[in-house]
Motif scaffolding. Structure first.
Motif, short mmCIF file in Angstrom:
data_model
loop_
_atom_site.label_atom_id
_atom_site.label_comp_id
_atom_site.label_asym_id
_atom_site.label_seq_id
_atom_site.Cartn_x
_atom_site.Cartn_y
_atom_site.Cartn_z
N ARG A 3 -33.26 -2.87 24.18
CA ARG A 3 -34.59 -3.73 23.82
C ARG A 3 -35.24 -2.72 22.56
O ARG A 3 -35.76 -3.53 21.81
N ILE A 4 -34.73 -1.64 22.42
CA ILE A 4 -35.39 -0.92 20.89
C ILE A 4 -34.64 -1.46 19.91
O ILE A 4 -35.25 -1.86 19.01
N LEU A 5 -33.45 -1.72 20.03
CA LEU A 5 -32.65 -2.23 18.67
C LEU A 5 -32.89 -3.69 18.42
O LEU A 5 -33.03 -4.15 17.42
N TYR A 6 -33.17 -4.50 19.56
CA TYR A 6 -33.81 -5.76 19.55
C TYR A 6 -35.03 -5.89 18.56
O TYR A 6 -35.32 -6.61 17.61
N ALA A 7 -36.07 -4.93 19.05
CA ALA A 7 -37.21 -4.81 18.36
C ALA A 7 -37.06 -4.44 16.99
O ALA A 7 -37.87 -4.90 16.26
N LEU A 8 -36.15 -3.24 16.87
CA LEU A 8 -36.16 -2.92 15.17
C LEU A 8 -35.46 -3.90 14.38
O LEU A 8 -35.78 -3.97 13.44
N ALA A 9 -34.47 -4.70 15.13
CA ALA A 9 -33.76 -5.82 14.41
C ALA A 9 -35.03 -6.98 13.87
O ALA A 9 -34.77 -7.54 12.74
N ALA A 10 -35.97 -7.07 14.89
CA ALA A 10 -36.81 -8.23 14.63
C ALA A 10 -37.86 -7.77 13.29
O ALA A 10 -38.47 -8.70 12.80
N GLN A 11 -37.96 -6.35 13.37
CA GLN A 11 -38.77 -6.14 12.16
C GLN A 11 -38.57 -6.51 10.98
O GLN A 11 -39.28 -6.69 9.82
N ILE A 12 -37.05 -6.36 10.61
CA ILE A 12 -36.53 -6.82 9.19
C ILE A 12 -35.84 -8.32 9.38
O ILE A 12 -35.09 -8.44 8.42
N ASP A 13 -36.24 -9.16 10.49
CA ASP A 13 -35.88 -10.51 10.48
C ASP A 13 -34.32 -10.62 10.48
O ASP A 13 -33.62 -11.38 9.82
N ALA A 14 -33.69 -9.58 11.30
CA ALA A 14 -32.24 -9.54 11.23
C ALA A 14 -31.59 -10.20 12.48
O ALA A 14 -32.54 -10.13 13.73
N ARG A 15 -30.46 -10.44 12.75
CA ARG A 15 -29.85 -10.77 14.07
C ARG A 15 -28.84 -9.96 14.50
O ARG A 15 -27.76 -9.25 13.64
N LEU A 16 -29.10 -9.38 15.60
CA LEU A 16 -28.20 -8.45 16.31
C LEU A 16 -27.25 -9.05 17.28
O LEU A 16 -27.99 -9.43 18.27
N ASP A 17 -26.21 -8.85 17.57
CA ASP A 17 -25.13 -9.12 18.39
C ASP A 17 -24.17 -8.02 18.88
O ASP A 17 -23.62 -7.25 17.97
N PHE A 18 -23.88 -8.17 20.14
CA PHE A 18 -22.99 -7.08 20.58
C PHE A 18 -21.79 -7.75 21.10
O PHE A 18 -21.51 -8.72 21.67
N ASP A 19 -20.71 -6.74 21.01
CA ASP A 19 -19.37 -7.21 21.52
C ASP A 19 -18.90 -8.36 20.76
O ASP A 19 -18.62 -9.66 21.52
N VAL A 20 -18.61 -8.57 19.49
CA VAL A 20 -18.23 -9.95 18.65
C VAL A 20 -17.45 -9.22 17.49
O VAL A 20 -17.67 -8.17 16.86
N ASP A 21 -16.26 -10.16 17.36
CA ASP A 21 -15.26 -9.94 16.27
C ASP A 21 -14.71 -8.30 16.31
O ASP A 21 -14.59 -7.79 15.20
N GLY A 22 -14.57 -8.04 17.51
CA GLY A 22 -13.95 -6.42 17.95
C GLY A 22 -14.73 -5.41 17.37
O GLY A 22 -14.28 -4.42 17.67
N LEU A 23 -16.14 -5.89 17.35
CA LEU A 23 -17.06 -4.59 17.06
C LEU A 23 -18.06 -4.45 18.31
O LEU A 23 -18.05 -5.38 19.03
N ALA A 24 -18.43 -3.26 18.41
CA ALA A 24 -19.45 -2.84 19.64
C ALA A 24 -20.78 -3.68 19.39
O ALA A 24 -21.43 -4.18 20.18
N ALA A 25 -21.06 -3.68 17.97
CA ALA A 25 -22.26 -4.59 17.64
C ALA A 25 -22.07 -4.80 15.92
O ALA A 25 -21.51 -4.19 15.39
N ARG A 26 -22.85 -5.92 15.76
CA ARG A 26 -22.99 -6.39 14.27
C ARG A 26 -24.37 -6.79 14.12
O ARG A 26 -25.00 -7.55 14.83
#
Length: 648
Positions: A600-623
């Protein structure tokens, strides 16, 4: 005998008449040519006079606009005082008003005669951001209203209006000396007379000419009549900036009188043509030639005098110094010419005229710390014949003045070099630069202190939570408080890194993340923890983006290190998107949880900079995907690539 004498007399009369006919025809042809040339000369002279008068009127209005713009660009709180000062210096101003955009209510600033504002004109100036001139307002004291935008940064915050006396416009027209009998009149866009040179009897001709010009927009040289029926030749010039019109007129009698006198002279010459045919023809030809030469000399002299006068006016009003500098073949330097603007910068014009060594001349002009630089720039320009540019502090009485000079060199026939150039007083610019640098340094120091204090406060909070953790017996509660303490410590580490940044407006994302990962690695529980940082491009951003980006990276990398003792962070820019990827060399089926407090903290921080946060995608823990417009990318950096952090 008598009959033959009569026949001889008739034949002689016929022969003399036949001889006189070519002279008369020739005289009529010459009169026609001369008349056309006089018409062309008159039209050219009147057109030029109208254009010069229009230019003088435009220059006067432009000068008034410059003063009004300077008033409008000043501090709003000092409008009344500045307006009264300006009206004292400019007697032509009758009143000043300011119309703020917010409420549109006119504010009387100064003056006894205040302009009657045109709402449409105010809206036009506010929308376009360009000055405008209203029509003349007649009364006991006729005036013209000037409108100028009041700018605050790039926004129009209001409109300043000044009432300028129409008498001042007439004074500008009277400065353009007209030949005897000529008159000049200026009219506004409503074809109302706003100024003239004093010949009131010819004003109706100007109004009639303007009406004709409205019907025939392409005709700017017309023949009109006054109310009394007197013919007037009128030349018209239009102002492209304000739409005004200037009419220069000459009474028809003044033009046609010489023509009639020539006709009378021709008739008398024809009567004497029988006896003086050859003499009259030669005399007429010589007279025409002399007249043409005299007219050409008169026009040339008038044009030359006007050019010299206008050049002298430009030089005297130039806001700086126009000079000629000569480097003589013997190595000495002198200033044969310096305009009157030298008195505004320094009073050394007499001392600089006599040739002297280059170093001595530099000592007379510049302060000690700038003399050598000026001399080197001068010698370099003389060697390469490239333009000369220099700025430095004047080292005379009042040595706090700075000047900027530029000149174009050319080689003289005797081997010397002459520079024709200009010099400006830039003291205000230098003082503004110093104030700006001081203010910027103070703000940066204050910002660093803020980050430092925030970091200290967060460290105190983290320490208090840790102390409280030791007093709790519940293991789950202790783990949760320890996690909260770690996240608060992460905030403190981010501010600590920002405190050490050299430029808060352009933070190097690669260096920022690299230092952040060093902090995570140092705080890891296992000594063998390793973090790999890969930065594909040199990216820079501001504080608003750097802080959330650092917290997200800190959270993701810390999680990966805790789970796998290893983490890999990758930052790249492609297709208008900046991508931050976090993973590990030892992936597992279940990665970062997506429903806990950390997520929830990560999603809130991503929203502050209008970014998109995805977990477990393309072999990454997070993108994390961010709009590249928040960054400044300089392409691939020379040292881009994998930057492996040392173990431990």
């Amino acid at each position: 005998m008598m009959m033959r004498r009569r026949g001889d007399g008739l034949l002689l009369f016929l022969m003399m008449g036949a001889a006189a006919v070519p002279i008369i025809v020739f005289g009529m042809v010459m009169l026609g040519i001369f008349g056309r040339q006089m018409d062309n000369s008159l039209e050219t002279a009147m057109r030029r006079s109208a254009e010069w008068a229009m230019a003088a009127l435009d220059a006067r209005v432009t000068a008034e606009f410059d003063a009004l713009a300077a008033l409008a660009d000043g501090d709003p709180g000092s409008f009344p005082e500045q307006a009264r000062t300006l009206m004292t210096a400019r007697p032509s101003w009758l009143g000043v008003r300011i119309v703020p955009i917010e409420d549109g209510t006119a504010i009387d600033v100064a003056g006894s005669t205040l302009p009657l504002l045109d709402d449409a004109m105010v809206r036009q100036v506010a929308d376009d951001g360009r000055p405008a001139v209203g029509p003349v307002q007649l009364g006991a004291e006729s005036f013209v209203t000037l409108y100028a935008p009041v700018l605050r940064g790039q926004r129009v915050s209001g409109v300043a209006a000044a009432a300028v006396s129409a008498h001042s416009l007439s004074a500008a027209l009277r400065m353009q000396k007209q030949p005897q009998g000529w008159f000049v009149t200026a009219l506004d866009t409503q074809r109302t007379i706003i100024g003239h040179d004093g010949d009131v009897t010819a004003l109706s001709a100007a109004v009639a000419a303007s009406a004709f010009a409205e019907r025939h927009a392409d005709d700017d040289f017309v023949y009109t009549s006054t109310e009394g029926g007197e013919g007037v030749y009128t030349a018209i010039a239009r102002s492209p900036a304000w739409g005004w019109m200037v009419a220069v007129g000459v009474p028809a009698d003044l033009v046609e009188g010489p023509m009639r006198r020539n006709m009378y002279s021709l008739a008398a010459a024809a009567a004497l043509a029988l006896a003086l045919t050859a003499w009259v023809g030669a005399a007429q030809a010589r007279a025409v030639a002399r007249r043409h030469r005299a007219e050409r000399r008169l026009v040339a002299m008038s044009t030359q005098r006007e050019a010299h006068r206008r050049l002298a006016d430009i030089v005297s009003n130039f806001p700086g110094v126009i000079y000629r500098r000569v480097l003589h073949p013997d190595g000495r330097l002198s200033y044969p010419y310096m305009s009157s603007g030298i008195r505004l910068i320094d009073g050394t014009s007499k001392e600089l005229r006599a040739p002297a060594p280059v170093g001595e001349i530099g000592g007379r002009i510049f302060a000690a710390e700038h003399r050598e630089g000026w001399q080197q720039a001068l010698l370099e320009s003389s060697r390469t014949l490239e333009p000369f540019h220099f700025e430095g502090r004047v080292g005379r009485a009042g040595g706090d003045k700075w000047i900027r000079t530029t000149a174009q060199p050319n080689r003289l026939p005797d081997g010397g070099i002459a520079w024709d150039g200009i010099a400006f007083d830039i003291t205000d610019l230098k003082q503004a630069e110093a104030r700006l640098a001081k203010s910027l340094a103070e703000k940066e120091a204050m910002l660093r202190e803020i980050h430092h204090r925030v970091r200290n406060n967060l460290q105190v909070v983290s320490s208090l939570i840790q102390i409280e953790t030791f007093q709790i017996a519940d293991d789950d509660a202790r783990c949760r408080l320890a996690e909260v303490s770690r996240r608060i410590g992460a905030l403190g580490h981010v501010h600590e890194l920002l405190y050490g940044s050299a430029d808060f407006a352009r933070i190097d994302c690669g260096e920022h993340l690299h230092r952040l990962c060093l902090t995570v690695q140092a705080a890891a529980r296992h000594e063998g923890a390793a973090i790999e940082v890969v930065v594909a491009q040199s990216l820079h951003t501001d504080l608003d983006t750097a802080i959330p980006l650092g917290l997200i990276a800190y959270e993701l990398v810390s999680e990966e290190v805790e789970r796998h003792d290893h983490a890999r962070l990758h930052l790249s820019c492609s297709g208008g998107v900046v991508t931050l990827g976090v993973g590990s060399r030892r992936p597992e089926p279940e990665r970062v949880a997506t429903a806990g407090l950390g997520s929830r903290i990560l999603y809130a921080l991503a929203a502050q900079i209008d970014a998109r946060l995805d977990f477990d995608v393309d072999g990454l823990a997070a993108r994390l995907r961010i709009d590249a417009r928040r960054f400044a990318c300089r392409g691939a950096a020379p040292d881009c690539g994998a930057a492996h952090l040392p173990d431990g």
